[in-house]
Design a protein around this motif. Structure first.
Motif, mmCIF file in Angstrom:
data_model
loop_
_atom_site.group_PDB
_atom_site.id
_atom_site.type_symbol
_atom_site.label_atom_id
_atom_site.label_comp_id
_atom_site.label_asym_id
_atom_site.label_seq_id
_atom_site.Cartn_x
_atom_site.Cartn_y
_atom_site.Cartn_z
ATOM 1 N N GLU A 1 108.493 -18.194 29.937
ATOM 2 C CA GLU A 1 107.059 -17.935 29.775
ATOM 3 C C GLU A 1 106.210 -19.188 29.975
ATOM 4 O O GLU A 1 104.993 -19.133 29.838
ATOM 5 C CB GLU A 1 106.783 -17.330 28.389
ATOM 6 C CG GLU A 1 107.365 -15.956 28.184
ATOM 7 C CD GLU A 1 106.751 -14.891 29.085
ATOM 8 O OE1 GLU A 1 105.566 -15.021 29.468
ATOM 9 O OE2 GLU A 1 107.473 -13.932 29.416
ATOM 10 N N ASP A 2 106.859 -20.313 30.264
ATOM 11 C CA ASP A 2 106.152 -21.576 30.489
ATOM 12 C C ASP A 2 105.189 -21.873 29.335
ATOM 13 O O ASP A 2 104.007 -22.162 29.539
ATOM 14 C CB ASP A 2 105.410 -21.516 31.831
ATOM 15 C CG ASP A 2 105.027 -22.883 32.345
ATOM 16 O OD1 ASP A 2 105.666 -23.882 31.959
ATOM 17 O OD2 ASP A 2 104.056 -22.959 33.130
ATOM 18 N N VAL A 3 105.719 -21.779 28.113
ATOM 19 C CA VAL A 3 104.888 -21.892 26.922
ATOM 20 C C VAL A 3 104.236 -23.263 26.742
ATOM 21 O O VAL A 3 103.038 -23.351 26.555
ATOM 22 C CB VAL A 3 105.679 -21.498 25.644
ATOM 23 C CG1 VAL A 3 104.872 -21.784 24.393
ATOM 24 C CG2 VAL A 3 106.064 -20.029 25.692
ATOM 25 N N PRO A 4 104.994 -24.357 26.772
ATOM 26 C CA PRO A 4 104.377 -25.628 26.375
ATOM 27 C C PRO A 4 103.395 -26.203 27.382
ATOM 28 O O PRO A 4 103.546 -26.027 28.584
ATOM 29 C CB PRO A 4 105.557 -26.580 26.214
ATOM 30 C CG PRO A 4 106.728 -25.933 26.794
ATOM 31 C CD PRO A 4 106.412 -24.504 27.049
ATOM 32 N N GLN A 5 102.399 -26.880 26.831
ATOM 33 C CA GLN A 5 101.531 -27.725 27.648
ATOM 34 C C GLN A 5 101.834 -29.163 27.242
ATOM 35 O O GLN A 5 102.635 -29.816 27.882
ATOM 36 C CB GLN A 5 100.068 -27.356 27.465
ATOM 37 C CG GLN A 5 99.712 -26.100 28.219
ATOM 38 C CD GLN A 5 98.225 -25.796 28.158
ATOM 39 O OE1 GLN A 5 97.402 -26.595 27.746
ATOM 40 N NE2 GLN A 5 97.874 -24.604 28.588
ATOM 41 N N CYS A 6 101.253 -29.638 26.150
ATOM 42 C CA CYS A 6 101.567 -31.009 25.734
ATOM 43 C C CYS A 6 102.965 -31.075 25.131
ATOM 44 O O CYS A 6 103.643 -32.078 25.227
ATOM 45 C CB CYS A 6 100.520 -31.551 24.779
ATOM 46 S SG CYS A 6 100.721 -31.083 23.040
ATOM 47 N N GLY A 7 103.392 -30.006 24.486
ATOM 48 C CA GLY A 7 104.745 -29.914 23.956
ATOM 49 C C GLY A 7 104.948 -30.430 22.552
ATOM 50 O O GLY A 7 106.009 -30.231 21.977
ATOM 51 N N TYR A 8 103.960 -31.080 21.951
ATOM 52 C CA TYR A 8 104.176 -31.724 20.667
ATOM 53 C C TYR A 8 104.571 -30.747 19.559
ATOM 54 O O TYR A 8 105.478 -31.005 18.801
ATOM 55 C CB TYR A 8 102.944 -32.531 20.234
ATOM 56 C CG TYR A 8 103.297 -33.522 19.163
ATOM 57 C CD1 TYR A 8 103.884 -34.733 19.498
ATOM 58 C CD2 TYR A 8 103.102 -33.233 17.818
ATOM 59 C CE1 TYR A 8 104.258 -35.644 18.530
ATOM 60 C CE2 TYR A 8 103.468 -34.134 16.846
ATOM 61 C CZ TYR A 8 104.035 -35.336 17.202
ATOM 62 O OH TYR A 8 104.410 -36.216 16.237
ATOM 63 N N CYS A 9 103.940 -29.606 19.520
ATOM 64 C CA CYS A 9 104.201 -28.638 18.450
ATOM 65 C C CYS A 9 105.402 -27.748 18.736
ATOM 66 O O CYS A 9 105.834 -26.990 17.869
ATOM 67 C CB CYS A 9 102.977 -27.761 18.221
ATOM 68 S SG CYS A 9 102.673 -26.579 19.563
ATOM 69 N N GLN A 10 105.936 -27.818 19.940
ATOM 70 C CA GLN A 10 106.870 -26.804 20.396
ATOM 71 C C GLN A 10 108.172 -26.716 19.611
ATOM 72 O O GLN A 10 108.665 -25.622 19.369
ATOM 73 C CB GLN A 10 107.147 -26.959 21.885
ATOM 74 C CG GLN A 10 105.909 -26.752 22.729
ATOM 75 C CD GLN A 10 105.188 -25.455 22.442
ATOM 76 O OE1 GLN A 10 105.768 -24.380 22.488
ATOM 77 N NE2 GLN A 10 103.905 -25.552 22.137
ATOM 78 N N SER A 11 108.765 -27.827 19.213
ATOM 79 C CA SER A 11 110.023 -27.710 18.467
ATOM 80 C C SER A 11 109.789 -26.994 17.142
ATOM 81 O O SER A 11 110.579 -26.135 16.754
ATOM 82 C CB SER A 11 110.692 -29.072 18.267
ATOM 83 O OG SER A 11 109.868 -29.946 17.540
ATOM 84 N N GLY A 12 108.700 -27.323 16.460
ATOM 85 C CA GLY A 12 108.376 -26.628 15.211
ATOM 86 C C GLY A 12 108.061 -25.169 15.440
ATOM 87 O O GLY A 12 108.457 -24.292 14.662
ATOM 88 N N MET A 13 107.347 -24.881 16.531
ATOM 89 C CA MET A 13 107.004 -23.498 16.858
ATOM 90 C C MET A 13 108.261 -22.693 17.180
ATOM 91 O O MET A 13 108.414 -21.555 16.730
ATOM 92 C CB MET A 13 106.031 -23.482 18.034
ATOM 93 C CG MET A 13 105.370 -22.165 18.281
ATOM 94 S SD MET A 13 104.136 -21.696 17.045
ATOM 95 C CE MET A 13 102.750 -22.706 17.530
ATOM 96 N N ILE A 14 109.168 -23.280 17.948
ATOM 97 C CA ILE A 14 110.425 -22.604 18.284
ATOM 98 C C ILE A 14 111.225 -22.315 17.020
ATOM 99 O O ILE A 14 111.792 -21.225 16.863
ATOM 100 C CB ILE A 14 111.240 -23.434 19.296
ATOM 101 C CG1 ILE A 14 110.575 -23.379 20.666
ATOM 102 C CG2 ILE A 14 112.692 -22.955 19.379
ATOM 103 C CD1 ILE A 14 111.140 -24.368 21.677
#
Length: 149
Positions: free
Chosen positions: A90-103
């Motif tokens: 889904e090409d979710v991340p942009q900056c990616g900073y929050c992504q590990s927590g979101m995942i």
């Protein structure tokens, strides 16, 4: 204090009120879990404790003694976890900073509710994404709940 970290028994000799985030990042050198706000509001530091999503920046180490802690590094060594695959698709991340927590928050949500509605996704995910990719996050959640690759 002993606990299980990503499938390995570990020990930390420090203050019991040390935030779990700092033990994970500074002592065990697992830097996938991010520091965001320091007050448990943003969710960048989300990890699992016995399968439940917790904000590690304000979660004292003494609460994980003899428990299982999973970080983003422990979710999957090769990005094969269904949520990670959906994030890529889904090409979710942009900056990616929050992504590990979101995942980590999404994987805990789906473990508790494998087929959440949009409302349940909105209510269950309180992590913040500064890039506002919430529509992609929701699409990724539905991708996993529908069994898509």
């Amino acid at each position: 204090m002993k606990f299980n970290l990503n499938g390995h028994e570990v020990e930390f000799d420090g203050e019991p009120d040390t935030p779990l985030l700092w033990v994970i990042r500074e002592h065990f050198k697992l830097t996938g879990t991010k520091f965001g706000c320091g007050i448990g509001a943003c969710g960048a530091c989300t990890v699992h404790v016995d399968g439940q999503a917790v904000r590690s920046c304000c979660y004292p180490l003494q609460l994980v003694v003899n428990r299982k802690v999973t970080t983003i590094e422990g979710l999957s060594a090769d990005r094969s976890h269904p949520v990670q695959q959906a994030w890529i698709a889904e090409d979710v991340p942009q900056c990616g900073y929050c992504q590990s927590g979101m995942i980590m928050a999404v994987s805990a949500l789906l473990a508790a509710n494998p087929h959440p509605s949009d409302r349940q996704i909105d209510d269950g995910l309180t992590n913040l994404c500064r890039c506002a990719t919430y529509h992609r996050i929701r699409s990724a959640v539905h991708r996993v709940s529908n069994g898509e690759k």
